[in-house]
Scaffold this motif. Structure first.
Motif, mmCIF file in Angstrom:
data_model
loop_
_atom_site.group_PDB
_atom_site.id
_atom_site.type_symbol
_atom_site.label_atom_id
_atom_site.label_comp_id
_atom_site.label_asym_id
_atom_site.label_seq_id
_atom_site.Cartn_x
_atom_site.Cartn_y
_atom_site.Cartn_z
ATOM 1 N N ILE A 167 0.834 -1.202 0.000
ATOM 2 C CA ILE A 167 0.000 0.000 0.000
ATOM 3 C C ILE A 167 0.870 1.254 0.000
ATOM 4 C CG2 ILE A 167 -1.651 1.351 1.368
ATOM 5 C CD1 ILE A 167 -2.924 -1.346 2.168
ATOM 6 N N SER A 168 1.963 1.237 0.766
ATOM 7 C CA SER A 168 2.883 2.383 0.775
ATOM 8 C C SER A 168 3.551 2.585 -0.582
ATOM 9 C CB SER A 168 3.948 2.215 1.859
ATOM 10 O OG SER A 168 3.385 2.369 3.135
ATOM 11 N N ILE A 169 3.829 1.492 -1.268
ATOM 12 C CA ILE A 169 4.405 1.595 -2.613
ATOM 13 C C ILE A 169 3.412 2.311 -3.533
ATOM 14 C CG2 ILE A 169 5.068 0.267 -4.664
ATOM 15 C CD1 ILE A 169 6.282 -1.817 -2.682
ATOM 16 N N PHE A 170 2.146 1.910 -3.486
ATOM 17 C CA PHE A 170 1.126 2.583 -4.295
ATOM 18 C C PHE A 170 0.960 4.039 -3.885
ATOM 19 C CE2 PHE A 170 -0.956 -1.774 -4.978
ATOM 20 C CZ PHE A 170 -0.276 -1.953 -6.172
ATOM 21 N N GLU A 171 1.011 4.287 -2.577
ATOM 22 C CA GLU A 171 0.928 5.651 -2.066
ATOM 23 C C GLU A 171 2.079 6.499 -2.614
ATOM 24 O OE1 GLU A 171 -0.476 6.816 2.445
ATOM 25 O OE2 GLU A 171 1.212 5.487 2.201
ATOM 26 N N GLY A 172 3.264 5.906 -2.629
ATOM 27 C CA GLY A 172 4.436 6.610 -3.138
ATOM 28 C C GLY A 172 4.350 6.884 -4.621
ATOM 29 N N ILE A 173 3.918 5.891 -5.385
ATOM 30 C CA ILE A 173 3.779 6.085 -6.824
ATOM 31 C C ILE A 173 2.765 7.180 -7.122
ATOM 32 C CG2 ILE A 173 2.979 4.994 -8.958
ATOM 33 C CD1 ILE A 173 4.237 2.363 -7.885
ATOM 34 N N ALA A 174 1.657 7.182 -6.386
ATOM 35 C CA ALA A 174 0.634 8.217 -6.579
ATOM 36 C C ALA A 174 1.197 9.599 -6.292
ATOM 37 C CB ALA A 174 -0.576 7.942 -5.693
ATOM 38 N N GLY A 175 1.986 9.725 -5.239
ATOM 39 C CA GLY A 175 2.574 11.022 -4.897
ATOM 40 C C GLY A 175 3.619 11.486 -5.889
ATOM 41 N N ILE A 176 4.365 10.545 -6.455
ATOM 42 C CA ILE A 176 5.401 10.896 -7.432
ATOM 43 C C ILE A 176 4.771 11.303 -8.766
ATOM 44 C CG2 ILE A 176 7.305 9.967 -8.815
ATOM 45 C CD1 ILE A 176 7.963 8.168 -6.344
ATOM 46 N N VAL A 177 3.784 10.549 -9.215
ATOM 47 C CA VAL A 177 3.186 10.782 -10.525
ATOM 48 C C VAL A 177 2.271 12.005 -10.539
ATOM 49 C CG1 VAL A 177 1.626 9.790 -12.256
ATOM 50 C CG2 VAL A 177 3.377 8.370 -11.205
ATOM 51 N N GLU A 178 1.449 12.148 -9.506
ATOM 52 C CA GLU A 178 0.445 13.215 -9.502
ATOM 53 C C GLU A 178 0.436 13.913 -8.150
ATOM 54 O OE1 GLU A 178 -2.102 15.753 -10.904
ATOM 55 O OE2 GLU A 178 -1.560 14.078 -12.193
ATOM 56 N N ASP A 179 0.968 15.127 -8.090
ATOM 57 C CA ASP A 179 1.046 15.872 -6.830
ATOM 58 C C ASP A 179 -0.323 16.183 -6.235
ATOM 59 O OD1 ASP A 179 3.719 15.945 -6.470
ATOM 60 O OD2 ASP A 179 4.002 18.019 -7.099
ATOM 61 N N GLU A 180 -1.323 16.395 -7.053
ATOM 62 C CA GLU A 180 -2.628 16.819 -6.564
ATOM 63 C C GLU A 180 -3.487 15.660 -6.073
ATOM 64 O OE1 GLU A 180 -1.473 18.179 -9.627
ATOM 65 O OE2 GLU A 180 -0.707 19.856 -8.470
ATOM 66 N N VAL A 181 -2.955 14.445 -6.002
ATOM 67 C CA VAL A 181 -3.739 13.310 -5.558
ATOM 68 C C VAL A 181 -4.050 13.392 -4.059
ATOM 69 C CG1 VAL A 181 -1.857 11.704 -5.023
ATOM 70 C CG2 VAL A 181 -4.010 10.822 -5.877
ATOM 71 N N TYR A 182 -3.231 14.093 -3.315
ATOM 72 C CA TYR A 182 -3.451 14.280 -1.877
ATOM 73 C C TYR A 182 -3.815 15.732 -1.610
ATOM 74 C CZ TYR A 182 -0.945 9.863 -1.568
ATOM 75 O OH TYR A 182 -0.556 8.570 -1.729
ATOM 76 N N ALA A 183 -4.853 15.925 -0.827
ATOM 77 C CA ALA A 183 -5.256 17.279 -0.435
ATOM 78 C C ALA A 183 -4.849 17.496 1.012
ATOM 79 C CB ALA A 183 -6.758 17.446 -0.580
ATOM 80 N N GLN A 184 -4.195 18.607 1.279
ATOM 81 C CA GLN A 184 -3.756 18.894 2.637
ATOM 82 C C GLN A 184 -4.934 19.364 3.483
ATOM 83 O OE1 GLN A 184 -0.287 21.293 2.864
ATOM 84 N NE2 GLN A 184 -0.216 21.265 5.086
ATOM 85 N N VAL A 185 -5.090 18.759 4.661
ATOM 86 C CA VAL A 185 -6.174 19.096 5.573
ATOM 87 C C VAL A 185 -5.625 20.083 6.608
ATOM 88 C CG1 VAL A 185 -7.863 18.201 7.202
ATOM 89 C CG2 VAL A 185 -7.117 16.787 5.280
ATOM 90 N N GLY A 186 -5.790 21.381 6.373
ATOM 91 C CA GLY A 186 -5.297 22.400 7.299
ATOM 92 C C GLY A 186 -3.793 22.617 7.178
ATOM 93 N N SER A 187 -3.302 23.533 7.995
ATOM 94 C CA SER A 187 -1.855 23.795 7.977
ATOM 95 C C SER A 187 -1.177 22.902 9.003
ATOM 96 C CB SER A 187 -1.594 25.268 8.296
ATOM 97 O OG SER A 187 -2.048 25.561 9.599
ATOM 98 N N TYR A 188 0.073 22.608 8.758
ATOM 99 C CA TYR A 188 0.825 21.690 9.600
ATOM 100 C C TYR A 188 2.261 22.156 9.640
ATOM 101 C CZ TYR A 188 1.475 17.022 11.686
ATOM 102 O OH TYR A 188 1.725 15.971 12.526
ATOM 103 N N VAL A 189 2.924 21.944 10.737
ATOM 104 C CA VAL A 189 4.296 22.410 10.899
ATOM 105 C C VAL A 189 5.235 21.705 9.923
ATOM 106 C CG1 VAL A 189 6.235 22.532 12.514
ATOM 107 C CG2 VAL A 189 3.915 22.965 13.326
ATOM 108 N N PHE A 190 5.040 20.411 9.753
ATOM 109 C CA PHE A 190 5.913 19.616 8.889
ATOM 110 C C PHE A 190 5.276 19.487 7.514
ATOM 111 C CE2 PHE A 190 6.232 17.976 13.241
ATOM 112 C CZ PHE A 190 7.547 18.332 13.509
ATOM 113 N N SER A 191 5.736 20.246 6.567
ATOM 114 C CA SER A 191 5.173 20.121 5.230
ATOM 115 C C SER A 191 6.303 19.987 4.219
ATOM 116 C CB SER A 191 4.295 21.326 4.890
ATOM 117 O OG SER A 191 5.057 22.502 4.916
ATOM 118 N N TRP A 192 6.217 18.939 3.422
ATOM 119 C CA TRP A 192 7.164 18.692 2.356
ATOM 120 C C TRP A 192 6.399 18.731 1.040
ATOM 121 C CZ3 TRP A 192 10.269 13.706 3.935
ATOM 122 C CH2 TRP A 192 11.128 14.020 4.978
ATOM 123 N N ASP A 193 7.157 18.799 -0.021
ATOM 124 C CA ASP A 193 6.593 18.653 -1.354
ATOM 125 C C ASP A 193 6.039 17.229 -1.472
ATOM 126 O OD1 ASP A 193 6.190 19.275 -4.148
ATOM 127 O OD2 ASP A 193 7.889 17.917 -4.517
#
Length: 140
Positions: free
Chosen positions: A36-62
């Motif tokens: 599942i983490s592999i799929f999560e990683g592929i999704a994040g690498i291929v398409e940045d907009e696949v994850y929506a940030q819920v509020g602001s957070y101290v630790f934020s990476w690309d």
């Protein structure tokens, strides 16, 4: 006389069976969460907009960086889960280390996938418990 001495050295008590089954289940869970983490990683690498940030957070990476983190960690976790199922000596220690690292990574990833991150942290806690409470299984 302690219970361990009374049973002998076979270690075939009921708690050993539960813990050994837990170790087997931990290996399966590591393989599943790794994939599942592999799929999560592929999704994040291929398409940045696949994850929506819920509020602001101290630790934020690309999100591409998060994708690489999840991809590499997922591969390591899945391979280690396979090693646990094969009863490899190195896999138990590496499994505890990677499950601990997964808790940290998922905590930092909370703003992007809060439900999965909390669930994955709970799975990792179980994996750590299962791997440290049993002695190495032996085949007869």
């Amino acid at each position: 006389m302690s219970q361990h001495t009374a049973r002998g050295t076979s270690g075939a008590g009921p708690e050993t069976g539960w813990a050994a089954g837990g170790t087997l289940f931990a290996g399966v869970l590591m393989m599943v969460t790794g994939v599942i983490s592999i799929f999560e990683g592929i999704a994040g690498i291929v398409e940045d907009e696949v994850y929506a940030q819920v509020g602001s957070y101290v630790f934020s990476w690309d999100l591409t960086a998060w994708g690489w983190v999840h991809l590499v960690l997922g591969i390591l976790v899945a391979v280690t889960g396979w090693g646990i199922l094969k009863n490899m000596a190195w896999s138990r220690y590496l499994g505890v280390t990677l499950a601990s690292l997964n808790i940290i990574v998922q905590f930092l990833f909370l703003p992007y996938q809060p439900v999965w991150a909390i669930f994955s942290m709970a799975i990792s806690v179980f994996i750590i418990w299962a791997l440290v409470t049993t002695e190495s299984r032996t085949t007869a």
